[in-house]
Design a protein around this motif. Structure first.
Motif, PDB file in Angstrom:
ATOM      1  N   GLU A   1      37.320  47.666  34.739  1.00 28.15           N
ATOM      2  CA  GLU A   1      36.891  46.734  35.790  1.00 28.15           C
ATOM      3  C   GLU A   1      36.260  47.506  36.935  1.00 28.15           C
ATOM      4  O   GLU A   1      36.814  48.524  37.375  1.00 28.15           O
ATOM      5  CB  GLU A   1      38.127  46.031  36.371  1.00 28.15           C
ATOM      6  CG  GLU A   1      38.335  44.632  35.841  1.00 28.15           C
ATOM      7  CD  GLU A   1      39.617  44.056  36.415  1.00 28.15           C
ATOM      8  OE1 GLU A   1      40.395  43.545  35.601  1.00 28.15           O
ATOM      9  OE2 GLU A   1      39.833  44.179  37.650  1.00 28.15           O
ATOM     10  N   VAL A   2      35.142  47.003  37.413  1.00 28.33           N
ATOM     11  CA  VAL A   2      34.486  47.660  38.542  1.00 28.33           C
ATOM     12  C   VAL A   2      34.565  46.726  39.739  1.00 28.33           C
ATOM     13  O   VAL A   2      34.278  45.537  39.616  1.00 28.33           O
ATOM     14  CB  VAL A   2      33.009  47.966  38.211  1.00 28.33           C
ATOM     15  CG1 VAL A   2      32.342  48.694  39.381  1.00 28.33           C
ATOM     16  CG2 VAL A   2      32.908  48.792  36.936  1.00 28.33           C
TER      17      VAL A   2
ATOM     18  N   VAL B   1      36.535  51.988  40.102  1.00 32.08           N
ATOM     19  CA  VAL B   1      36.554  51.599  38.691  1.00 32.08           C
ATOM     20  C   VAL B   1      38.002  51.735  38.231  1.00 32.08           C
ATOM     21  O   VAL B   1      38.621  52.784  38.439  1.00 32.08           O
ATOM     22  CB  VAL B   1      35.663  52.520  37.826  1.00 32.08           C
ATOM     23  CG1 VAL B   1      35.760  52.138  36.351  1.00 32.08           C
ATOM     24  CG2 VAL B   1      34.219  52.464  38.281  1.00 32.08           C
ATOM     25  N   THR B   2      38.532  50.682  37.636  1.00 31.54           N
ATOM     26  CA  THR B   2      39.894  50.735  37.102  1.00 31.54           C
ATOM     27  C   THR B   2      39.816  50.575  35.593  1.00 31.54           C
ATOM     28  O   THR B   2      39.116  49.683  35.094  1.00 31.54           O
ATOM     29  CB  THR B   2      40.766  49.621  37.709  1.00 31.54           C
ATOM     30  OG1 THR B   2      40.802  49.823  39.125  1.00 31.54           O
ATOM     31  CG2 THR B   2      42.202  49.665  37.174  1.00 31.54           C
ATOM     32  N   ALA B   3      40.494  51.461  34.870  1.00 30.95           N
ATOM     33  CA  ALA B   3      40.430  51.406  33.404  1.00 30.95           C
ATOM     34  C   ALA B   3      41.820  51.534  32.827  1.00 30.95           C
ATOM     35  O   ALA B   3      42.695  52.201  33.394  1.00 30.95           O
ATOM     36  CB  ALA B   3      39.549  52.541  32.883  1.00 30.95           C
ATOM     37  N   GLU B   4      42.006  50.890  31.660  1.00 33.54           N
ATOM     38  CA  GLU B   4      43.284  51.015  30.956  1.00 33.54           C
ATOM     39  C   GLU B   4      43.286  52.309  30.133  1.00 33.54           C
ATOM     40  O   GLU B   4      42.228  52.867  29.795  1.00 33.54           O
ATOM     41  CB  GLU B   4      43.497  49.816  30.046  1.00 33.54           C
ATOM     42  CG  GLU B   4      43.844  48.562  30.826  1.00 33.54           C
ATOM     43  CD  GLU B   4      44.212  47.401  29.910  1.00 33.54           C
ATOM     44  OE1 GLU B   4      45.330  46.887  30.035  1.00 33.54           O
ATOM     45  OE2 GLU B   4      43.380  47.009  29.073  1.00 33.54           O
TER      46      GLU B   4
ATOM     47  N   ALA C   1      29.988  55.193  31.684  1.00 28.36           N
ATOM     48  CA  ALA C   1      28.816  54.318  31.543  1.00 28.36           C
ATOM     49  C   ALA C   1      28.939  53.108  32.473  1.00 28.36           C
ATOM     50  O   ALA C   1      27.952  52.677  33.087  1.00 28.36           O
ATOM     51  CB  ALA C   1      28.668  53.867  30.094  1.00 28.36           C
ATOM     52  N   ALA C   2      30.162  52.565  32.605  1.00 27.94           N
ATOM     53  CA  ALA C   2      30.359  51.407  33.491  1.00 27.94           C
ATOM     54  C   ALA C   2      30.052  51.813  34.938  1.00 27.94           C
ATOM     55  O   ALA C   2      29.413  51.063  35.686  1.00 27.94           O
ATOM     56  CB  ALA C   2      31.794  50.898  33.374  1.00 27.94           C
TER      57      ALA C   2
END
Ligand SMILES: Cc1cc2nc3c(=O)[nH]c(=O)nc-3n(C[C@H](O)[C@H](O)[C@H](O)COP(=O)(O)OP(=O)(O)OC[C@H]3O[C@@H](n4cnc5c(N)ncnc54)[C@H](O)[C@@H]3O)c2cc1C
Length: 313
Positions: free
Chosen positions: A93-94, A99-102, A112-113
């Motif tokens: 999620e941005v 940016v938060t990532a699992e 890339a996000a």
């Protein structure tokens, strides 16, 4: 594996994500390693907690796997359970400059996000083939960048003693730790030294020009293709960089370029990589690693430290 354990697992995990005698070579970038008794793909924190509770109660040794790009698994396989989050616990999620990532998200997709949202700071990570979880544990880094510089906080599952659960009681607690308290160092972090399971992390990035970000990523990718034996299975740099020197340089100086045992070889393209030339076993890889360490010590007096993590041995 005890049938009761499997029956219990089926209550928290769909059957198609409970694999028995799963060949680990399918899940590791070295393409070696025997079967894991149990291979469990979890897709949420709830599933993960349920699985861990059952495995702990049944005293099944449990190992965590990300994308398997920094591990070497025993040819005999793993007696116990391997749990992975890389299938579906991979949301990204941005929001603004974060940016938060699992944990299961590949670093390449996270980078890339960030690029797609015009955020700079993660270009270095685009070519590292691991997952977020493995990258936090290792403080993964390349070309002057490392997790330490960009991680704002990490959410983890920690086992803590539980007074209400009897003599062997432990329970899992979710904790969020600021980046500065993660004790990130060269290829290490507090997850490596203290244990715990990374669930997600948030990166603090800066606004940048998408074209410049893309150009930097392409430049780093070209440098990788040029220098690294990406055409062969490996786990990247096999050894840590010794202070003030390079593992590859010491290995070359020891006359070991191309040195091989069975199907494992010191890459001719980059001496810091042990590669699977085809048909290698994990025993071959370990034999090359041991021989390299001994020979480099003889010729330079430096003892190389392994970066690759051995699993199940
Ligand atoms: C071609 C190639 C190039 C590479 N280049 C680089 C590079 O430039 N820089 C670099 O730093 N590394 C590099 N690597 C190594 C590797 O990609 C990194 O170390 C990566 O961070 C490992 O992530 P993974 O998901 O594959 O972890 P795995 O190999 O699956 O696991 C590594 C360790 O992390 C643990 N782990 C995994 N997930 C979690 C979690 N959620 N919580 C707690 N522990 C967990 C595992 O139990 C294991 O101990 C390279 C590897 C290859 C094959």
């Amino acid at each position: 594996m005890n049938d009761n354990v499997i029956d219990e697992l089926k209550k928290v995990l769909p059957e198609d994500r409970i694999l028995l005698q799963e060949p680990m070579r399918l899940h590791c970038s070295f393409r070696t390693g025997g079967p894991a008794d149990l291979f469990l793909r979890v897709s949420s924190r709830e599933e993960l907690e349920g699985v861990l509770r059952i495995l702990r109660q049944a005293q099944v040794p449990t190992y965590l796997l990300g994308r398997g790009t920094n591990v070497l698994v025993a040819d005999e396989g793993i007696r116990g359970a391997v749990v992975t989050m890389t299938d579906r616990m991979d949301r990204i999620e941005v929001s603004g400059n974060t940016v938060t990532a699992e944990a299961g998200a590949p670093l390449s997709r996270i980078a890339a996000a960030a690029k797609d949202h015009g955020l700079t700071g993660l270009e270095f990570a685009a070519g590292i083939p691991g997952s977020l979880g493995g990258a936090i544990l290792m403080n993964a880094g390349a070309y002057g960048g490392e997790m330490k510089q960009v991680v704002r906080e990490v959410t983890m599952l920690k086992s803590t003693a539980a007074s209400d659960q009897g003599s062997s009681g432990t329970e899992d607690t979710v904790v969020t730790i600021p980046g500065e308290e993660m004790e990130f160092g060269y290829r290490t972090s507090r997850v490596k030294t203290e244990g715990g399971i990374v669930l997600s992390a948030t990166f603090a990035l800066e606004e940048g020009d998408p074209a410049e970000i893309a150009a930097k990523m392409e430049d780093l990718a070209a440098r990788r293709r040029d220098k690294q034996p990406l055409e062969y299975p490996s786990a990247g740099s096999t050894f840590k960089r010794p202070e003030g020197d390079f593992a590859g340089r010491l290995i070359e100086e020891a006359g070991l370029r191309g040195f091989s045992i069975g199907g494992a070889q010191v890459s001719e393209k980059h001496c810091g990589f042990v590669i699977n030339r085809g048909g290698a076993t994990s025993a071959d890889v370990m034999a090359v690693i041991d021989a390299v360490r001994a020979r480099v010590f003889e010729t330079s007096g430096r003892m190389l430290e392994r970066e690759v993590i051995y699993l199940g041995m």
